[in-house]
Design a protein around this motif. Structure first.
Motif, PDB file in Angstrom:
ATOM      1  N   LEU A  49     -45.855  31.450  -3.533  1.00 15.85           N
ATOM      2  CA  LEU A  49     -46.307  33.006  -3.145  1.00 15.85           C
ATOM      3  C   LEU A  49     -47.314  33.562  -3.902  1.00 15.85           C
ATOM      4  CD1 LEU A  49     -45.223  35.326  -1.599  1.00 15.85           C
ATOM      5  CD2 LEU A  49     -43.653  35.835  -3.423  1.00 15.85           C
ATOM      6  N   LEU A  50     -47.243  33.425  -5.300  1.00 13.23           N
ATOM      7  CA  LEU A  50     -48.400  33.598  -5.986  1.00 13.23           C
ATOM      8  C   LEU A  50     -49.730  33.328  -5.536  1.00 13.23           C
ATOM      9  CD1 LEU A  50     -46.909  33.983  -9.595  1.00 13.23           C
ATOM     10  CD2 LEU A  50     -47.411  35.944  -8.124  1.00 13.23           C
ATOM     11  N   ARG A  51     -49.799  32.191  -5.403  1.00 12.33           N
ATOM     12  CA  ARG A  51     -51.044  31.415  -4.854  1.00 12.33           C
ATOM     13  C   ARG A  51     -51.469  32.158  -3.708  1.00 12.33           C
ATOM     14  NH1 ARG A  51     -50.063  25.144  -6.511  1.00 12.33           N
ATOM     15  NH2 ARG A  51     -50.365  25.194  -8.461  1.00 12.33           N
ATOM     16  N   ALA A  52     -50.602  32.126  -2.667  1.00 11.77           N
ATOM     17  CA  ALA A  52     -51.148  32.879  -1.259  1.00 11.77           C
ATOM     18  C   ALA A  52     -51.416  34.102  -1.481  1.00 11.77           C
ATOM     19  CB  ALA A  52     -49.934  32.576  -0.529  1.00 11.77           C
ATOM     20  N   VAL A  53     -50.972  35.077  -2.223  1.00  7.91           N
ATOM     21  CA  VAL A  53     -51.234  36.267  -2.610  1.00  7.91           C
ATOM     22  C   VAL A  53     -52.619  36.415  -3.017  1.00  7.91           C
ATOM     23  CG1 VAL A  53     -50.763  38.509  -3.882  1.00  7.91           C
ATOM     24  CG2 VAL A  53     -49.074  37.161  -2.647  1.00  7.91           C
ATOM     25  N   ASN A  54     -52.998  35.522  -4.143  1.00  5.81           N
ATOM     26  CA  ASN A  54     -54.278  35.570  -4.692  1.00  5.81           C
ATOM     27  C   ASN A  54     -55.254  34.939  -3.886  1.00  5.81           C
ATOM     28  OD1 ASN A  54     -53.606  36.658  -7.152  1.00  5.81           O
ATOM     29  ND2 ASN A  54     -52.742  34.676  -7.985  1.00  5.81           N
ATOM     30  N   ARG A  55     -54.853  34.283  -3.126  1.00  7.11           N
ATOM     31  CA  ARG A  55     -55.958  33.643  -1.967  1.00  7.11           C
ATOM     32  C   ARG A  55     -56.223  34.593  -0.969  1.00  7.11           C
ATOM     33  NH1 ARG A  55     -55.844  28.302   1.638  1.00  7.11           N
ATOM     34  NH2 ARG A  55     -58.004  28.275   2.254  1.00  7.11           N
ATOM     35  N   ARG A  56     -55.437  35.176  -0.573  1.00  8.59           N
ATOM     36  CA  ARG A  56     -55.358  36.328   0.500  1.00  8.59           C
ATOM     37  C   ARG A  56     -56.363  37.558  -0.115  1.00  8.59           C
ATOM     38  NH1 ARG A  56     -50.407  39.984   2.984  1.00  8.59           N
ATOM     39  NH2 ARG A  56     -50.558  40.735   0.905  1.00  8.59           N
ATOM     40  N   LYS A  57     -55.775  37.839  -1.445  1.00  5.98           N
ATOM     41  CA  LYS A  57     -56.645  38.884  -2.148  1.00  5.98           C
ATOM     42  C   LYS A  57     -58.234  38.324  -2.133  1.00  5.98           C
ATOM     43  CE  LYS A  57     -56.722  41.239  -6.421  1.00  5.98           C
ATOM     44  NZ  LYS A  57     -56.263  41.197  -7.833  1.00  5.98           N
ATOM     45  N   LYS A  58     -58.531  37.131  -2.535  1.00 12.46           N
ATOM     46  CA  LYS A  58     -59.820  36.764  -2.610  1.00 12.46           C
ATOM     47  C   LYS A  58     -60.600  36.818  -1.158  1.00 12.46           C
ATOM     48  CE  LYS A  58     -59.478  33.715  -6.450  1.00 12.46           C
ATOM     49  NZ  LYS A  58     -59.540  32.326  -6.926  1.00 12.46           N
ATOM     50  N   LEU A  59     -59.986  36.395  -0.221  1.00  9.31           N
ATOM     51  CA  LEU A  59     -60.464  36.584   1.260  1.00  9.31           C
ATOM     52  C   LEU A  59     -60.982  37.928   1.710  1.00  9.31           C
ATOM     53  CD1 LEU A  59     -58.322  33.505   3.065  1.00  9.31           C
ATOM     54  CD2 LEU A  59     -61.057  33.794   2.618  1.00  9.31           C
ATOM     55  N   LEU A  60     -59.880  38.703   1.315  1.00  9.69           N
ATOM     56  CA  LEU A  60     -60.120  40.087   1.724  1.00  9.69           C
ATOM     57  C   LEU A  60     -61.236  40.928   0.880  1.00  9.69           C
ATOM     58  CD1 LEU A  60     -56.396  41.701   1.895  1.00  9.69           C
ATOM     59  CD2 LEU A  60     -58.064  41.631   3.630  1.00  9.69           C
ATOM     60  N   GLU A  61     -61.419  40.336  -0.355  1.00  5.98           N
ATOM     61  CA  GLU A  61     -62.457  40.763  -1.204  1.00  5.98           C
ATOM     62  C   GLU A  61     -63.800  40.345  -0.435  1.00  5.98           C
ATOM     63  OE1 GLU A  61     -64.295  43.289  -3.737  1.00  5.98           O
ATOM     64  OE2 GLU A  61     -61.801  43.150  -3.530  1.00  5.98           O
ATOM     65  N   TYR A  62     -63.719  39.106  -0.131  1.00  9.09           N
ATOM     66  CA  TYR A  62     -64.977  38.575   0.695  1.00  9.09           C
ATOM     67  C   TYR A  62     -65.457  39.192   1.835  1.00  9.09           C
ATOM     68  CZ  TYR A  62     -67.582  35.499   3.594  1.00  9.09           C
ATOM     69  OH  TYR A  62     -68.528  34.794   4.646  1.00  9.09           O
ATOM     70  N   LEU A  63     -64.233  39.566   2.493  1.00 13.56           N
ATOM     71  CA  LEU A  63     -64.508  40.287   3.943  1.00 13.56           C
ATOM     72  C   LEU A  63     -65.127  41.683   3.666  1.00 13.56           C
ATOM     73  CD1 LEU A  63     -64.030  39.169   6.707  1.00 13.56           C
ATOM     74  CD2 LEU A  63     -61.811  40.095   6.676  1.00 13.56           C
ATOM     75  N   LYS A  64     -64.476  42.317   2.680  1.00 17.55           N
ATOM     76  CA  LYS A  64     -64.899  43.659   2.340  1.00 17.55           C
ATOM     77  C   LYS A  64     -66.402  43.627   2.067  1.00 17.55           C
ATOM     78  CE  LYS A  64     -63.783  47.485  -0.880  1.00 17.55           C
ATOM     79  NZ  LYS A  64     -63.054  47.792  -1.913  1.00 17.55           N
ATOM     80  N   ASN A  65     -67.042  42.609   1.226  1.00 18.33           N
ATOM     81  CA  ASN A  65     -68.156  42.674   0.767  1.00 18.33           C
ATOM     82  C   ASN A  65     -69.375  42.077   1.819  1.00 18.33           C
ATOM     83  OD1 ASN A  65     -67.736  43.669  -1.884  1.00 18.33           O
ATOM     84  ND2 ASN A  65     -67.551  41.277  -2.484  1.00 18.33           N
ATOM     85  N   THR A  66     -68.723  41.432   2.750  1.00 19.10           N
ATOM     86  CA  THR A  66     -69.641  40.889   3.662  1.00 19.10           C
ATOM     87  C   THR A  66     -69.691  41.534   5.236  1.00 19.10           C
ATOM     88  OG1 THR A  66     -68.000  39.295   4.418  1.00 19.10           O
ATOM     89  CG2 THR A  66     -69.869  38.700   2.540  1.00 19.10           C
ATOM     90  N   LYS A  67     -68.395  41.936   5.577  1.00 19.40           N
ATOM     91  CA  LYS A  67     -68.255  42.548   7.075  1.00 19.40           C
ATOM     92  C   LYS A  67     -67.285  43.638   6.850  1.00 19.40           C
ATOM     93  CE  LYS A  67     -67.554  38.209   8.628  1.00 19.40           C
ATOM     94  NZ  LYS A  67     -67.040  37.350   9.907  1.00 19.40           N
ATOM     95  N   MET A  68     -67.709  44.927   6.702  1.00 21.26           N
ATOM     96  CA  MET A  68     -66.957  45.939   6.386  1.00 21.26           C
ATOM     97  C   MET A  68     -66.011  46.418   7.692  1.00 21.26           C
ATOM     98  SD  MET A  68     -65.549  47.906   4.441  1.00 21.26           S
ATOM     99  CE  MET A  68     -66.346  48.394   3.000  1.00 21.26           C
TER     100      MET A  68
END
Length: 82
Positions: A49-68
């Motif tokens: 669960l922690l790994r999935a949460v952290n991975r989703r957090k990283k993907l959301l950060e990437y999306l925020k920086n590239t395609k708002m």
């Protein structure tokens, strides 16, 4: 693929875009959360669960920086943040 993930797909056979990965991880997080509430001593699933949460957090950060606009769309469709 779930209904939420299909709504976020860029094209019919989209399985690897950030939007789809976030939707699939959100489903996984929801199911693991339910499982952990029932089986409190299951430490292996809590690590997953922690790994999935952290991975989703990283993907959301990437999306925020590239395609708002896509980031805001994902948040609203999945109901993640206010």
């Amino acid at each position: 693929m779930s209904i939420k993930a299909k709504e976020l797909a860029i094209h019919d056979k989209d399985t690897g875009s950030s939007e789809i990965q976030i939707a699939l991880l959100t489903e996984k997080i929801e199911t693991l959360s339910k499982h952990i509430k029932q089986f409190k001593k299951d430490k292996h699933s809590s690590v997953g669960l922690l790994r999935a949460v952290n991975r989703r957090k990283k993907l959301l950060e990437y999306l925020k920086n590239t395609k708002m606009d896509s980031y805001k769309n994902v948040l609203s469709k999945l109901g993640l943040r206010k």
